[in-house]
Design a protein around this motif. Structure first.
Motif, PDB file in Angstrom:
ATOM      1  N   PRO A  78     -81.442 -25.572 -17.415  1.00 13.91           N
ATOM      2  CA  PRO A  78     -82.830 -25.232 -17.697  1.00 13.91           C
ATOM      3  C   PRO A  78     -82.975 -23.990 -18.593  1.00 13.91           C
ATOM      4  O   PRO A  78     -84.077 -23.580 -18.886  1.00 13.91           O
ATOM      5  N   TYR A  79     -81.871 -23.417 -19.015  1.00 18.79           N
ATOM      6  CA  TYR A  79     -81.921 -22.134 -19.716  1.00 18.79           C
ATOM      7  C   TYR A  79     -81.711 -22.227 -21.224  1.00 18.79           C
ATOM      8  O   TYR A  79     -80.976 -23.069 -21.704  1.00 18.79           O
ATOM      9  N   THR A  80     -82.369 -21.316 -21.924  1.00 25.20           N
ATOM     10  CA  THR A  80     -82.141 -21.159 -23.347  1.00 25.20           C
ATOM     11  C   THR A  80     -81.221 -19.954 -23.526  1.00 25.20           C
ATOM     12  O   THR A  80     -81.432 -18.925 -22.906  1.00 25.20           O
ATOM     13  N   VAL A  81     -80.200 -20.098 -24.356  1.00 27.79           N
ATOM     14  CA  VAL A  81     -79.236 -19.016 -24.542  1.00 27.79           C
ATOM     15  C   VAL A  81     -79.830 -17.905 -25.402  1.00 27.79           C
ATOM     16  O   VAL A  81     -80.228 -18.145 -26.536  1.00 27.79           O
ATOM     17  N   ARG A  82     -79.918 -16.704 -24.842  1.00 24.11           N
ATOM     18  CA  ARG A  82     -80.472 -15.553 -25.566  1.00 24.11           C
ATOM     19  C   ARG A  82     -79.385 -14.589 -26.029  1.00 24.11           C
ATOM     20  O   ARG A  82     -79.614 -13.787 -26.924  1.00 24.11           O
ATOM     21  N   HIS A  83     -78.240 -14.639 -25.345  1.00 22.74           N
ATOM     22  CA  HIS A  83     -77.147 -13.734 -25.700  1.00 22.74           C
ATOM     23  C   HIS A  83     -75.821 -14.472 -25.688  1.00 22.74           C
ATOM     24  O   HIS A  83     -75.640 -15.405 -24.914  1.00 22.74           O
ATOM     25  N   VAL A  84     -74.934 -14.028 -26.549  1.00 20.47           N
ATOM     26  CA  VAL A  84     -73.552 -14.502 -26.449  1.00 20.47           C
ATOM     27  C   VAL A  84     -72.664 -13.295 -26.206  1.00 20.47           C
ATOM     28  O   VAL A  84     -73.033 -12.151 -26.518  1.00 20.47           O
ATOM     29  N   TYR A  85     -71.517 -13.584 -25.626  1.00 20.23           N
ATOM     30  CA  TYR A  85     -70.541 -12.536 -25.348  1.00 20.23           C
ATOM     31  C   TYR A  85     -69.271 -12.964 -26.073  1.00 20.23           C
ATOM     32  O   TYR A  85     -68.748 -14.046 -25.809  1.00 20.23           O
ATOM     33  N   ALA A  86     -68.841 -12.153 -27.033  1.00 16.79           N
ATOM     34  CA  ALA A  86     -67.615 -12.472 -27.772  1.00 16.79           C
ATOM     35  C   ALA A  86     -66.483 -11.736 -27.079  1.00 16.79           C
ATOM     36  O   ALA A  86     -66.404 -10.512 -27.089  1.00 16.79           O
ATOM     37  N   GLN A  87     -65.627 -12.520 -26.493  1.00 19.70           N
ATOM     38  CA  GLN A  87     -64.626 -11.982 -25.592  1.00 19.70           C
ATOM     39  C   GLN A  87     -63.244 -12.228 -26.170  1.00 19.70           C
ATOM     40  O   GLN A  87     -62.963 -13.311 -26.683  1.00 19.70           O
ATOM     41  N   GLU A  88     -62.452 -11.211 -26.124  1.00 17.36           N
ATOM     42  CA  GLU A  88     -61.053 -11.287 -26.545  1.00 17.36           C
ATOM     43  C   GLU A  88     -60.426 -12.591 -26.034  1.00 17.36           C
ATOM     44  O   GLU A  88     -60.536 -12.903 -24.845  1.00 17.36           O
ATOM     45  N   MET A  89     -59.815 -13.363 -26.924  1.00 14.17           N
ATOM     46  CA  MET A  89     -59.253 -14.649 -26.490  1.00 14.17           C
ATOM     47  C   MET A  89     -58.017 -14.428 -25.628  1.00 14.17           C
ATOM     48  O   MET A  89     -57.175 -13.596 -25.943  1.00 14.17           O
ATOM     49  N   LEU A  90     -57.957 -15.186 -24.556  1.00 17.52           N
ATOM     50  CA  LEU A  90     -56.827 -15.053 -23.655  1.00 17.52           C
ATOM     51  C   LEU A  90     -55.827 -16.166 -23.952  1.00 17.52           C
ATOM     52  O   LEU A  90     -56.213 -17.308 -24.168  1.00 17.52           O
ATOM     53  N   ASP A  91     -54.546 -15.789 -23.928  1.00 14.88           N
ATOM     54  CA  ASP A  91     -53.516 -16.784 -24.161  1.00 14.88           C
ATOM     55  C   ASP A  91     -53.072 -17.276 -22.774  1.00 14.88           C
ATOM     56  O   ASP A  91     -52.193 -16.706 -22.146  1.00 14.88           O
ATOM     57  N   ILE A  92     -53.742 -18.328 -22.329  1.00 12.58           N
ATOM     58  CA  ILE A  92     -53.634 -18.731 -20.914  1.00 12.58           C
ATOM     59  C   ILE A  92     -52.462 -19.676 -20.644  1.00 12.58           C
ATOM     60  O   ILE A  92     -52.300 -20.683 -21.331  1.00 12.58           O
ATOM     61  N   ALA A  93     -51.666 -19.341 -19.638  1.00  7.81           N
ATOM     62  CA  ALA A  93     -50.574 -20.222 -19.217  1.00  7.81           C
ATOM     63  C   ALA A  93     -51.015 -21.064 -18.027  1.00  7.81           C
ATOM     64  O   ALA A  93     -50.681 -22.237 -17.917  1.00  7.81           O
ATOM     65  N   GLN A  94     -51.760 -20.444 -17.119  1.00  4.65           N
ATOM     66  CA  GLN A  94     -52.218 -21.174 -15.923  1.00  4.65           C
ATOM     67  C   GLN A  94     -53.588 -20.659 -15.502  1.00  4.65           C
ATOM     68  O   GLN A  94     -53.870 -19.463 -15.637  1.00  4.65           O
ATOM     69  N   GLU A  95     -54.418 -21.566 -14.991  1.00  2.59           N
ATOM     70  CA  GLU A  95     -55.747 -21.176 -14.530  1.00  2.59           C
ATOM     71  C   GLU A  95     -55.830 -21.303 -13.016  1.00  2.59           C
ATOM     72  O   GLU A  95     -55.594 -22.364 -12.460  1.00  2.59           O
ATOM     73  N   LEU A  96     -56.189 -20.197 -12.367  1.00  4.15           N
ATOM     74  CA  LEU A  96     -56.345 -20.203 -10.916  1.00  4.15           C
ATOM     75  C   LEU A  96     -57.834 -20.088 -10.587  1.00  4.15           C
ATOM     76  O   LEU A  96     -58.652 -19.820 -11.473  1.00  4.15           O
ATOM     77  N   TYR A  97     -58.146 -20.275  -9.330  1.00  2.91           N
ATOM     78  CA  TYR A  97     -59.517 -20.101  -8.847  1.00  2.91           C
ATOM     79  C   TYR A  97     -59.490 -19.096  -7.706  1.00  2.91           C
ATOM     80  O   TYR A  97     -58.614 -19.145  -6.842  1.00  2.91           O
ATOM     81  N   LEU A  98     -60.446 -18.171  -7.714  1.00  2.00           N
ATOM     82  CA  LEU A  98     -60.504 -17.181  -6.638  1.00  2.00           C
ATOM     83  C   LEU A  98     -61.968 -16.801  -6.387  1.00  2.00           C
ATOM     84  O   LEU A  98     -62.698 -16.489  -7.328  1.00  2.00           O
ATOM     85  N   SER A  99     -62.373 -16.856  -5.143  1.00  8.40           N
ATOM     86  CA  SER A  99     -63.752 -16.438  -4.851  1.00  8.40           C
ATOM     87  C   SER A  99     -63.868 -15.869  -3.443  1.00  8.40           C
ATOM     88  O   SER A  99     -63.031 -16.133  -2.578  1.00  8.40           O
ATOM     89  N   ILE A 100     -64.895 -15.074  -3.260  1.00  8.13           N
ATOM     90  CA  ILE A 100     -65.247 -14.615  -1.918  1.00  8.13           C
ATOM     91  C   ILE A 100     -66.736 -14.872  -1.742  1.00  8.13           C
ATOM     92  O   ILE A 100     -67.543 -14.538  -2.609  1.00  8.13           O
ATOM     93  N   THR A 101     -67.055 -15.514  -0.630  1.00  8.08           N
ATOM     94  CA  THR A 101     -68.456 -15.786  -0.361  1.00  8.08           C
ATOM     95  C   THR A 101     -68.697 -15.547   1.133  1.00  8.08           C
ATOM     96  O   THR A 101     -67.811 -15.058   1.823  1.00  8.08           O
ATOM     97  N   ILE A 102     -69.893 -15.881   1.601  1.00  2.14           N
ATOM     98  CA  ILE A 102     -70.181 -15.669   3.018  1.00  2.14           C
ATOM     99  C   ILE A 102     -70.192 -17.013   3.731  1.00  2.14           C
ATOM    100  O   ILE A 102     -70.813 -17.962   3.260  1.00  2.14           O
ATOM    101  N   ASP A 103     -69.477 -17.104   4.832  1.00  3.48           N
ATOM    102  CA  ASP A 103     -69.546 -18.294   5.664  1.00  3.48           C
ATOM    103  C   ASP A 103     -70.391 -17.901   6.876  1.00  3.48           C
ATOM    104  O   ASP A 103     -69.904 -17.280   7.812  1.00  3.48           O
ATOM    105  N   ARG A 104     -71.666 -18.245   6.812  1.00  2.21           N
ATOM    106  CA  ARG A 104     -72.588 -17.772   7.844  1.00  2.21           C
ATOM    107  C   ARG A 104     -72.213 -18.284   9.226  1.00  2.21           C
ATOM    108  O   ARG A 104     -72.320 -17.560  10.208  1.00  2.21           O
ATOM    109  N   SER A 105     -71.771 -19.554   9.290  1.00  4.95           N
ATOM    110  CA  SER A 105     -71.479 -20.099  10.620  1.00  4.95           C
ATOM    111  C   SER A 105     -70.268 -19.414  11.231  1.00  4.95           C
ATOM    112  O   SER A 105     -70.163 -19.310  12.448  1.00  4.95           O
TER     113      SER A 105
END
Ligand code: GDP
Ligand code: MN
Length: 368
Positions: A78-105
């Motif tokens: 639903p969004y229109t892009v107003r800004h871009v971020y030009a970020q140093e390119m990473l020479d990626i060998a592997q992509e991992l996932y990491l997050s912390i959130t709340i588990d209310r239960s």
């Protein structure tokens, strides 16, 4: 409070989490001296930018400006892009996932990690995601991090860095009163370094008073949400198609849940709160109709709010913006009988219970 990636990276830096260098630009010309090579990334508050064409690689400053030209003004979700971020390119060998959130239960923070990063975490097989609870009084202990690295099958040099990042992420999570900190991909570079490829940060709105520094944070309102906000109407767009109007956050949530249970999906969340001012109701309806719902489900409990005055507002709105959208109404409470009469006269489908209403809404949306 949601944070744009560039802003989240700024906060990551504060906590010592490695992030690529980058420059923010509202116009292509702003990229006079971007890091080269770079990735030009749309700054919007939704994921999946890559798939939507909102991320482009550039080898020269000229290419970066051309990419910015292509991305700025683009619509992502639903969004229109107003800004871009030009970020140093990473020479990626592997992509991992990491997050912390709340588990209310579980009444604890939840650390999630996977060796299958980069893609939508929702599409990562459950068994490939490591989940570890972090009880608030225990915190993130070193043995937990060792266990995490082992379960991800990370080599030692990578494991050390990932543990360090997870530790800092938890510090940020607590320090900033976050609801979510997510890095996807957490990039293992060819030179062995581990860097946060992107950044998602959501800070609990209830902690706003502790973070005055975020008061002016640009929020992620859609144009309709902005219009509603300006009019003092609580209105949120969701990804379903059923327009929900209720009063009070609790009833609104319950209505959305029951719709889900019955196989429907809320497209908007409109909370009338304590309003029964017909003019306000009419305005709220107008905004709701602009979201083009397939059916509207009105679920009102009239206490402070009088059922009949709400009904008058709805009736006036339907008259004014008569749209052919079917309306299912469940209205209870003060002056209920009068309200029902008004709604029936206006051609609405009146029901007695929330469940019945949800079923009816789902049926009508199917074109029945
Ligand atoms: P999202 O799709 O909105 O989550 O945006 P991301 O920043 O996570 O980027 C999506 C994907 O683009 C990543 O998973 C990478 O595969 C790729 N990508 C983004 N930045 C880089 C980069 O610097 N180098 C490389 N090689 N790939 C990148
Ligand atoms: Mn990502």
């Amino acid at each position: 409070m949601k944070f744009y990636e560039y802003k989240a990276h700024e906060i990551f830096r504060k906590y010592g989490i490695p992030v690529p260098r980058g420059v923010l630009a509202a116009k292509p010309e702003d990229l006079t001296d971007p890091p080269i090579p770079c990735v030009v990334k749309a700054q919007v508050l939704v994921g999946g930018r890559g798939k939507a064409g909102g991320i482009k690689l550039a080898k020269t400053a000229e290419e970066a400006r051309a990419s910015a030209t292509a991305i700025l003004g683009m619509r992502i979700g639903p969004y229109t892009v107003r800004h871009v971020y030009a970020q140093e390119m990473l020479d990626i060998a592997q992509e991992l996932y990491l997050s912390i959130t709340i588990d209310r239960s579980a009444r604890a923070a939840l650390l999630m990690a996977s060796a299958l990063g980069g893609m939508d975490v929702e599409s990562v097989p459950q068994e490939k995601i490591v989940r570890i609870h972090i009880p608030p009084l225990v915190g993130l202990q070193p043995y937990v991090l060792r266990n995490l690295a082992k379960r991800l099958g990370l080599p030692k040099e990578v494991a050390t860095q990932v543990s360090e990042i997870a530790k800092k992420m938890y510090a940020l999570f607590r320090g900033e009163d976050a609801e979510l900190v997510e890095i996807n991909p957490l990039a293992v570079l060819k030179d062995g370094r581990v860097v946060a490829g992107d950044a998602k940060l959501v800070v609990d709105d209830n902690a706003e008073y502790r973070h005055k520094e975020y008061a002016d944070l640009p929020q992620d309102r859609t144009p309709l949400e902005e219009e509603a906000h300006d009019k003092g109407i609580t209105f949120i767009q969701l990804d379903g198609d059923i327009g929900v109007i209720a009063n009070g956050a609790g009833l609104t949530m319950a209505t959305l849940d029951v719709l889900n249970l019955k196989g429907g999906k809320g497209g908007t969340f409109l909370d009338l709160g304590g309003t029964d001012d017909p003019e306000k109701v009419k305005q709220a309806f107008e905004i709701l109709l602009k979201a083009k719902p397939s059916v509207i489900f009105l679920n009102i409990f009239g206490g402070i709010t009088k059922a009949d005055t709400v009904a008058i507002g709805v009736e006036q709105a339907l008259k004014a913006y008569g749209s052919g959208v079917p309306v299912v109404a469940r209205i209870k409470g003060v002056n209920e009988a009068r309200a029902k009469e008004i709604l029936a006269d206006a051609g609405m489908h009146s029901v007695e219970t929330m469940e019945e209403g949800a079923e009816m809404a789902v049926k009508l949306r199917g074109g029945a």
